[in-house]
Design a protein around this motif. Structure first.
Motif, PDB file in Angstrom:
ATOM      1  N   LYS A   9       0.843  -1.196   0.000  1.00 29.96           N
ATOM      2  CA  LYS A   9       0.000   0.000   0.000  1.00 29.96           C
ATOM      3  C   LYS A   9       0.878   1.247   0.000  1.00 29.96           C
ATOM      4  CE  LYS A   9      -4.274  -1.746   2.039  1.00 29.96           C
ATOM      5  NZ  LYS A   9      -5.333  -1.507   3.038  1.00 29.96           N
ATOM      6  N   TYR A  10       0.374   2.263  -0.678  1.00 28.59           N
ATOM      7  CA  TYR A  10       1.082   3.531  -0.770  1.00 28.59           C
ATOM      8  C   TYR A  10       0.253   4.628  -0.117  1.00 28.59           C
ATOM      9  CZ  TYR A  10       3.737   0.984  -4.306  1.00 28.59           C
ATOM     10  OH  TYR A  10       4.501   0.047  -4.960  1.00 28.59           O
ATOM     11  N   LYS A  11       0.935   5.531   0.562  1.00 35.06           N
ATOM     12  CA  LYS A  11       0.275   6.672   1.198  1.00 35.06           C
ATOM     13  C   LYS A  11       0.212   7.802   0.177  1.00 35.06           C
ATOM     14  CE  LYS A  11       1.923   5.416   5.831  1.00 35.06           C
ATOM     15  NZ  LYS A  11       2.508   4.105   5.421  1.00 35.06           N
ATOM     16  N   ILE A  12      -0.975   8.085  -0.320  1.00 34.57           N
ATOM     17  CA  ILE A  12      -1.138   9.043  -1.409  1.00 34.57           C
ATOM     18  C   ILE A  12      -1.760  10.340  -0.907  1.00 34.57           C
ATOM     19  CG2 ILE A  12      -2.288   9.479  -3.611  1.00 34.57           C
ATOM     20  CD1 ILE A  12      -1.950   6.607  -4.314  1.00 34.57           C
ATOM     21  N   ASN A  13      -1.100  11.448  -1.266  1.00 30.57           N
ATOM     22  CA  ASN A  13      -1.586  12.778  -0.905  1.00 30.57           C
ATOM     23  C   ASN A  13      -2.446  13.382  -2.003  1.00 30.57           C
ATOM     24  OD1 ASN A  13      -1.164  15.926  -1.043  1.00 30.57           O
ATOM     25  ND2 ASN A  13      -0.809  15.367   1.101  1.00 30.57           N
ATOM     26  N   CYS A 104      10.806   7.426  -3.396  1.00 29.62           N
ATOM     27  CA  CYS A 104      11.678   6.260  -3.278  1.00 29.62           C
ATOM     28  C   CYS A 104      11.853   5.784  -1.841  1.00 29.62           C
ATOM     29  CB  CYS A 104      13.019   6.521  -3.957  1.00 29.62           C
ATOM     30  SG  CYS A 104      12.858   6.531  -5.758  1.00 29.62           S
ATOM     31  N   MET A 105      11.108   6.371  -0.917  1.00 27.13           N
ATOM     32  CA  MET A 105      10.977   5.767   0.402  1.00 27.13           C
ATOM     33  C   MET A 105      10.189   4.462   0.292  1.00 27.13           C
ATOM     34  SD  MET A 105      10.108   9.180   2.670  1.00 27.13           S
ATOM     35  CE  MET A 105       9.767   8.251   4.158  1.00 27.13           C
ATOM     36  N   TYR A 106       9.485   4.302  -0.830  1.00 26.45           N
ATOM     37  CA  TYR A 106       8.656   3.119  -1.085  1.00 26.45           C
ATOM     38  C   TYR A 106       9.300   2.253  -2.170  1.00 26.45           C
ATOM     39  CZ  TYR A 106       4.926   6.062   0.973  1.00 26.45           C
ATOM     40  OH  TYR A 106       4.168   6.878   1.774  1.00 26.45           O
ATOM     41  N   ASP A 107       9.000   0.956  -2.157  1.00 31.02           N
ATOM     42  CA  ASP A 107       9.330   0.084  -3.287  1.00 31.02           C
ATOM     43  C   ASP A 107       8.252   0.317  -4.338  1.00 31.02           C
ATOM     44  OD1 ASP A 107       9.812  -1.883  -5.144  1.00 31.02           O
ATOM     45  OD2 ASP A 107       9.925  -3.527  -3.705  1.00 31.02           O
ATOM     46  N   LEU A 108       8.621   0.923  -5.454  1.00 27.60           N
ATOM     47  CA  LEU A 108       7.661   1.304  -6.478  1.00 27.60           C
ATOM     48  C   LEU A 108       7.515   0.261  -7.583  1.00 27.60           C
ATOM     49  CD1 LEU A 108       8.747   5.044  -6.662  1.00 27.60           C
ATOM     50  CD2 LEU A 108       6.747   4.105  -5.492  1.00 27.60           C
ATOM     51  N   THR A 109       8.220  -0.849  -7.437  1.00 24.70           N
ATOM     52  CA  THR A 109       8.175  -1.889  -8.469  1.00 24.70           C
ATOM     53  C   THR A 109       6.762  -2.407  -8.721  1.00 24.70           C
ATOM     54  OG1 THR A 109      10.422  -2.530  -7.828  1.00 24.70           O
ATOM     55  CG2 THR A 109       9.203  -4.060  -9.246  1.00 24.70           C
ATOM     56  N   PRO A 110       5.989  -2.798  -7.690  1.00 26.93           N
ATOM     57  CA  PRO A 110       4.646  -3.325  -7.963  1.00 26.93           C
ATOM     58  C   PRO A 110       3.744  -2.330  -8.681  1.00 26.93           C
ATOM     59  CG  PRO A 110       5.312  -3.843  -5.716  1.00 26.93           C
ATOM     60  CD  PRO A 110       6.314  -2.863  -6.240  1.00 26.93           C
ATOM     61  N   LEU A 111       3.836  -1.062  -8.315  1.00 24.37           N
ATOM     62  CA  LEU A 111       2.999  -0.034  -8.933  1.00 24.37           C
ATOM     63  C   LEU A 111       3.374   0.153 -10.405  1.00 24.37           C
ATOM     64  CD1 LEU A 111       0.902   2.221  -8.782  1.00 24.37           C
ATOM     65  CD2 LEU A 111       2.675   3.707  -7.830  1.00 24.37           C
ATOM     66  N   CYS A 112       4.665   0.279 -10.670  1.00 21.91           N
ATOM     67  CA  CYS A 112       5.105   0.491 -12.055  1.00 21.91           C
ATOM     68  C   CYS A 112       4.840  -0.737 -12.918  1.00 21.91           C
ATOM     69  CB  CYS A 112       6.583   0.864 -12.078  1.00 21.91           C
ATOM     70  SG  CYS A 112       6.932   2.483 -11.340  1.00 21.91           S
ATOM     71  N   GLU A 113       5.056  -1.919 -12.358  1.00 19.13           N
ATOM     72  CA  GLU A 113       4.801  -3.156 -13.107  1.00 19.13           C
ATOM     73  C   GLU A 113       3.345  -3.227 -13.555  1.00 19.13           C
ATOM     74  OE1 GLU A 113       5.931  -6.418 -10.618  1.00 19.13           O
ATOM     75  OE2 GLU A 113       7.932  -6.570 -11.502  1.00 19.13           O
ATOM     76  N   THR A 126      12.738  11.769  -7.976  1.00 16.71           N
ATOM     77  CA  THR A 126      13.333  11.484  -6.678  1.00 16.71           C
ATOM     78  C   THR A 126      14.513  12.406  -6.391  1.00 16.71           C
ATOM     79  OG1 THR A 126      14.482   9.788  -5.353  1.00 16.71           O
ATOM     80  CG2 THR A 126      14.722   9.657  -7.742  1.00 16.71           C
ATOM     81  N   SER A 127      14.803  12.568  -5.114  1.00 14.13           N
ATOM     82  CA  SER A 127      15.931  13.404  -4.692  1.00 14.13           C
ATOM     83  C   SER A 127      17.268  12.683  -4.781  1.00 14.13           C
ATOM     84  CB  SER A 127      15.709  13.863  -3.243  1.00 14.13           C
ATOM     85  OG  SER A 127      15.711  12.739  -2.370  1.00 14.13           O
ATOM     86  N   GLY A 128      17.254  11.389  -5.035  1.00  8.90           N
ATOM     87  CA  GLY A 128      18.492  10.627  -5.120  1.00  8.90           C
ATOM     88  C   GLY A 128      19.060  10.208  -3.781  1.00  8.90           C
ATOM     89  N   THR A 129      18.271  10.372  -2.722  1.00  3.94           N
ATOM     90  CA  THR A 129      18.762  10.056  -1.375  1.00  3.94           C
ATOM     91  C   THR A 129      18.283   8.691  -0.877  1.00  3.94           C
ATOM     92  OG1 THR A 129      16.886  11.261  -0.415  1.00  3.94           O
ATOM     93  CG2 THR A 129      18.925  12.494  -0.743  1.00  3.94           C
ATOM     94  N   PHE A 130      17.465   8.017  -1.678  1.00  2.87           N
ATOM     95  CA  PHE A 130      17.000   6.672  -1.349  1.00  2.87           C
ATOM     96  C   PHE A 130      17.230   5.759  -2.553  1.00  2.87           C
ATOM     97  CE2 PHE A 130      14.876   9.193   1.775  1.00  2.87           C
ATOM     98  CZ  PHE A 130      14.646   8.358   2.863  1.00  2.87           C
ATOM     99  N   GLU A 131      17.402   4.468  -2.282  1.00  2.00           N
ATOM    100  CA  GLU A 131      17.565   3.516  -3.368  1.00  2.00           C
ATOM    101  C   GLU A 131      16.324   3.523  -4.252  1.00  2.00           C
ATOM    102  OE1 GLU A 131      18.213  -1.298  -4.079  1.00  2.00           O
ATOM    103  OE2 GLU A 131      18.241  -0.469  -2.044  1.00  2.00           O
ATOM    104  N   VAL A 132      16.542   3.497  -5.550  1.00  2.00           N
ATOM    105  CA  VAL A 132      15.425   3.506  -6.504  1.00  2.00           C
ATOM    106  C   VAL A 132      15.008   2.068  -6.781  1.00  2.00           C
ATOM    107  CG1 VAL A 132      14.643   4.212  -8.783  1.00  2.00           C
ATOM    108  CG2 VAL A 132      16.328   5.609  -7.549  1.00  2.00           C
ATOM    109  N   LYS A 133      13.818   1.712  -6.329  1.00  2.00           N
ATOM    110  CA  LYS A 133      13.289   0.368  -6.535  1.00  2.00           C
ATOM    111  C   LYS A 133      12.129   0.457  -7.509  1.00  2.00           C
ATOM    112  CE  LYS A 133      14.555  -1.037  -1.840  1.00  2.00           C
ATOM    113  NZ  LYS A 133      14.036  -1.540  -0.526  1.00  2.00           N
TER     114      LYS A 133
END
Length: 229
Positions: A9-13, A104-113, A126-133
């Motif tokens: 689940k993603y927290k969406i604003n 990128c605080m979230y694993d975005l793979t399921p959403l993009c897939e 992304t700001s580049g401060t978290f791993e890009v998943k």
């Protein structure tokens, strides 16, 4: 049996359809998915209402979608929830932009897939401060945030994954910071965009002259000039 896309689940604003106003996809009709939460702390951030994740700000999807102004209220969605909502609203854009906050605080793979399986293209900002998943096909825009209040370092893995680097500038120091980053992370062929902070005249003039001198590109936040979200 539940799939990952059913569980995560993603927290969406915010979720809305508009025109992408920045970077390589400028002018592209896009569905923006704005996620809640960011610890980076950029002083000029124009979405500070997305920084904090408070449980007291969680609302129903219906209430989140009914917002008429910027607030920290957010709602939880699975990837399938998001796809169903997009289809229900009848959005015509076939490009999704996942932003924040810091997505990128979230694993975005399921959403993009899920969206790519349905014929959409996906982009992450992304700001580049978290791993890009994410997926291999996803377009990654890194807007590196150097020496911000949160104290986060720019990751080599994020810089290397970037399809484009979009750097906010207002002073010569910002240009120097970018050049140092590119050298430190051995970035050579990635498209570089300079984006004037707050559309100020001096920042814009600096960005233009620097782009010409370095054969970089200019990103001027077209959506703000034409008055759309």
């Amino acid at each position: 049996m539940n799939t990952t896309a059913d569980i995560v689940k993603y927290k969406i604003n915010e979720l809305f359809e508009t025109i992408q106003g920045e970077g390589s996809y400028t002018g592209q009709p896009s569905i923006f998915i704005r996620l809640q939460g960011c610890p980076v702390g950029c002083s000029w951030c124009d979405t500070k209402h997305t920084w904090d994740v408070e449980l007291s700000d969680e609302v129903s999807p219906e209430k989140m979608l009914a917002k008429t102004h910027e607030t920290p209220l957010w709602a939880s969605f699975t990837p399938q929830d998001i796809l169903t909502l997009v289809q229900h609203k009848g959005y015509q854009a076939k490009h999704i932009v996942i932003t924040g906050g810091e997505p990128c605080m979230y694993d975005l793979t399921p959403l993009c897939e899920l969206f790519e399986e349905q014929g959409y293209s996906a982009q992450i900002e992304t700001s580049g401060t978290f791993e890009v998943k994410t997926t291999a096909r996803c377009w990654v825009t890194v807007s590196p945030k150097v020496n911000m209040r949160g104290g986060y370092e720019i990751l080599t893995s994020a810089m290397s994954r970037a399809n484009e680097i979009k750097h906010p500038v207002a002073t010569e120091q910002h240009v120097d910071d970018l050049k140092a980053l590119l050298k430190a992370h051995n970035i050579v062929d990635t498209a570089i965009y300079l984006q004037p902070i707050s559309q100020k005249k001096r920042a814009t003039e600096l960005a233009i002259s620097t782009c010409i001198a370095n054969n970089w590109r200019l990103s001027i936040q077209v959506h703000k000039y034409i008055g759309i979200e």
